[in-house]
Structures are given as structure tokens and as C-alpha cells.
Scaffold this motif. Structure first.
Motif, short mmCIF file in Angstrom:
data_model
loop_
_atom_site.label_atom_id
_atom_site.label_comp_id
_atom_site.label_asym_id
_atom_site.label_seq_id
_atom_site.Cartn_x
_atom_site.Cartn_y
_atom_site.Cartn_z
N LYS A 148 107.91 79.64 5.54
CA LYS A 148 107.71 80.57 6.89
C LYS A 148 106.70 79.79 7.71
CE LYS A 148 108.66 85.52 5.64
NZ LYS A 148 107.97 86.55 5.63
N ASN A 149 105.48 79.63 7.11
CA ASN A 149 104.37 79.04 7.97
C ASN A 149 104.27 77.48 7.46
OD1 ASN A 149 103.87 81.41 9.55
ND2 ASN A 149 102.60 82.07 7.90
N GLU A 150 104.82 77.17 6.29
CA GLU A 150 104.62 76.12 5.70
C GLU A 150 105.58 74.94 6.46
OE1 GLU A 150 104.38 78.97 2.35
OE2 GLU A 150 105.63 78.68 4.07
N THR A 151 105.03 73.65 6.37
CA THR A 151 106.02 72.77 6.73
C THR A 151 105.99 71.65 5.45
OG1 THR A 151 104.28 71.04 7.22
CG2 THR A 151 105.02 72.64 9.14
N THR A 152 107.07 70.70 5.43
CA THR A 152 107.32 70.04 4.28
C THR A 152 106.02 69.21 3.91
OG1 THR A 152 109.56 69.55 4.72
CG2 THR A 152 108.67 67.75 3.39
#
Length: 338
Positions: A46-50
Motif C-alpha cells: 500500500k504505502n511501501e515500495t520495493t
């Protein structure tokens, strides 16, 4: 001298998407997905990135290893789905955790990636170039999956796993690695920047010309993961056992000598097919694909972290890890818990 794993860490998003959730967007069912893949749910960003997932997994691995970030000599991140092109994901992780003495780079061998990263740092350790390495498999596959394609969207999830590998006289290492680019068309995903409309200078016309058209205002479907599932299945079930057997022959051991086979979590049927070809019990093949789906290069390190934390890996255990994926690429690597 080679390196031993002294710490692991993993991170998966809290956002869980079940098979029943997917029935709202594609024609499928929970039973259809589970019967064919073994997947019950997956964790999606959701708010994360790789890059942020890679960082969190790295922090947990460093803490678990009981080392300082400054002790790390190299950071290798395996990913096919980073939100970053420049800087590379490994450099982003370096800055975030304060590993100021490390040199850093990313690799792309898809689902075999963590294996390749592990094998690479073992070579560095053996050469005397480094003593302590951080390796990470991190994937944000939800950003490159076509959520209208039932054949692929049911399979994949997001997450990251990491390990600290440190030079040790007790460490044992051996590997077999293979690639066959002739089968590369079985699993593809093209760079979105390459299909983005743009203007270039053409010498023939001495003018700026339009190239790469959009289709119906959308980016090309080639920028999503496309897979020939049957070809990948046949490749994995046939070639992975051959690769593992080649490794065991190289080491003059048999499957009876191996305590656990830690396989890439492509889907449950593939893991079962490999076990059948190797004539081993599934008791020796731990799986977590039902919980996370296929997280590509993050599969094996997430599984290793869970096994370590659950106390299922003990000193003296003999392990064979095997990854396989796009390229096509595959690897089998031996390690002992010490």
C-alpha cells in the motif's frame, strides 16, 4: 574460506488480499486458485515500495545478526520490480541503514536472484575481497502484474527477505548455476520507459519523429508480466531436479544426506513435482506459498527467515537451496548450518 549465514530478516506488507478478494476483479474462485497453485492469499504493498521493503528486511537481518551496519562490506539486492532505476536499490538500502563502508549493486535474475546474490558474495568472500555481506531479495510484483490477467495475477505477492553472510572457517559452499536464454520468451516483462511515447532525432529524416505509440491511451501490455505457465511448469519440474542431482553428485552426497530442500515458492504443484522427481518426502520441502504467493527473488530468503525463527534449522543441518525463473535461469546451492 566461505561465508555462513549469521542473521536473517524479512518484511511483508500488512495488506492481505485473499483468493476471494480476487474473485471481484477476475473470473476465478478460491478453490480454483488453491487447487492449481496452493496459494490462499498474498501480501500487497500500500504505502511501501520495493526499496523500503528491502530496507526493513535488511534492518531486521542486521539486528538478528548482532552486527553494526558499518561492518558490512557489500550489499547485493536482487529485484526485477524496484521502484528505483537510479540510484540502485542496494545504494538506497545502504543510505537508509548506514552501511557506509559497503559497495553496492543490484542484480536481475528474477526468481533465481537470491541464489545468485548468495553465490556472488560467496565468491567475494572466498577471494578475500569481503568478510561480511548483506544480500536481499525484494519484489513489488503487484506493480508489474496485469490485474485483469487471471493466469498471472493469482500467483504473485510482494515482500523482501535478507541475510547476513560472514566469513567463517566452518562454512561449506558448493553450487551449480545454469541459464538457457532460448526459453526466455516463457516469462517476460518489458521496461515501461521503452514503450513510453517520446521523440527522437532520426538521421534519415533530419527531424524529430514520434515513436512508440500508446494503445487506447494505455501503456503497452508488454510492460506487465507475461507467462507461459505450462512451459515454466515443465521446465521447473524437469530441470530443477537435474540441477539438484548434479550438485549432489558434485559433492558425492545423496538426498538422504540432505535435511531440507528450500525451493523457490513458484507454486505448490511445482514444489510437489520437484520432490516427486527427487524421490523425497514433502516433509523435507518446507513451503509458505499459501501465505505469500510467489514473491520471486524474495521467496527463499523469506522462507529461510521463517525457518530460522521457528527453530526448524539447527546447527549441522545440511540444506540445498534451489531457485528457478525468468531467463530462464536456475541454481542449486549447498549450505550447512554452522
Amino acid at each position: 574460506m566461505f561465508g555462513k549465514i549469521i542473521g536473517t530478516g524479512s518484511y511483508v506488507p500488512e495488506n492481505i488480499v485473499t483468493n476471494n478478494d480476487l474473485t471481484k476483479i477476475v473470473e476465478t474462485s478460491d478453490s480454483w486458485i488453491e487447487e492449481r497453485t496452493g496459494v490462499k492469499q498474498r501480501h500487497l504493498m500500500k504505502n511501501e515500495t520495493t526499496a523500503t521493503m528491502a530496507t526493513e528486511a535488511a534492518k531486521r537481518a542486521v539486528e538478528n545478526a548482532g552486527i553494526k551496519p558499518e561492518e558490512i562490506d557489500v550489499i547485493v539486492v536482487s529485484t526485477v520490480s524496484s521502484n528505483l532505476i537510479l540510484p540502485n536499490t542496494a545504494c538506497f538500502v545502504q543510505e537508509q541503514i548506514g552501511a557506509i563502508n559497503a559497495f553496492c549493486f543490484d542484480i536481475n535474475t528474477a526468481c533465481t536472484g537470491f541464489m545468485m546474490a548468495y553465490n556472488t558474495v560467496q565468491s567475494y568472500i572466498n577471494s578475500g575481497l569481503v568478510k561480511t555481506a548483506l544480500i536481499i531479495g525484494a519484489e513489488g510484483l503487484s506493480r508489474i502484474v496485469d490485474w485483469s490477467d487471471r493466469g498471472t495475477c493469482i500467483l504473485f505477492g510482494d515482500g523482501a527477505g535478507a541475510a547476513i553472510v560472514k566469513a567463517s572457517e566452518a562454512a561449506v559452499f558448493e553450487t551449480v548455476m545454469k541459464s538457457d536464454g532460448r526459453k526466455g520468451s516463457a516469462l517476460t516483462c518489458y521496461n515501461g520507459f521503452a514503450t513510453r511515447p517520446r521523440k527522437i532525432f532520426t538521421e534519415e529524416k533530419q527531424e524529430i519523429s514520434d515513436i512508440y505509440e500508446k494503445t487506447n491511451g494505455q501503456e503497452s501490455s508488454d510492460t506487465f508480466v507475461k507467462m507461459d505457465g505450462q512451459e515454466i511448469f515443465r521446465f521447473a519440474v524437469k530441470e530443477v531436479p537435474k540441477c539438484i542431482n548434479e550438485l549432489m553428485e558434485k559433492m558425492n552426497i545423496t538426498s538422504d544426506d540432505v535435511d531440507m530442500f528450500v525451493l523457490h515458492q513458484a507454486n505448490l504443484r511445482i514444489c510437489q513435482g520437484i520432490a516427486k522427481r527427487l524421490k523425497i518426502s514433502m516433509d523435507k520441502v518446507p513451503t509458505n506459498v499459501s501465505e505469500y504467493g510467489n514473491t520471486s527473488s524474495a521467496c527463499i530468503p523469506i522462507l529461510l527467515d521463517e525457518l530460522f525463527k521457528a527453530g526448524k534449522l539447527k546447527k549441522g543441518d545440511k540444506i540445498i537451496m534451489s531457485g528457478f525463473g525468468a531467463g530462464v535461469t536456475l541454481a542449486a546451492t549447498y549450505l550447512e548450518i554452522c
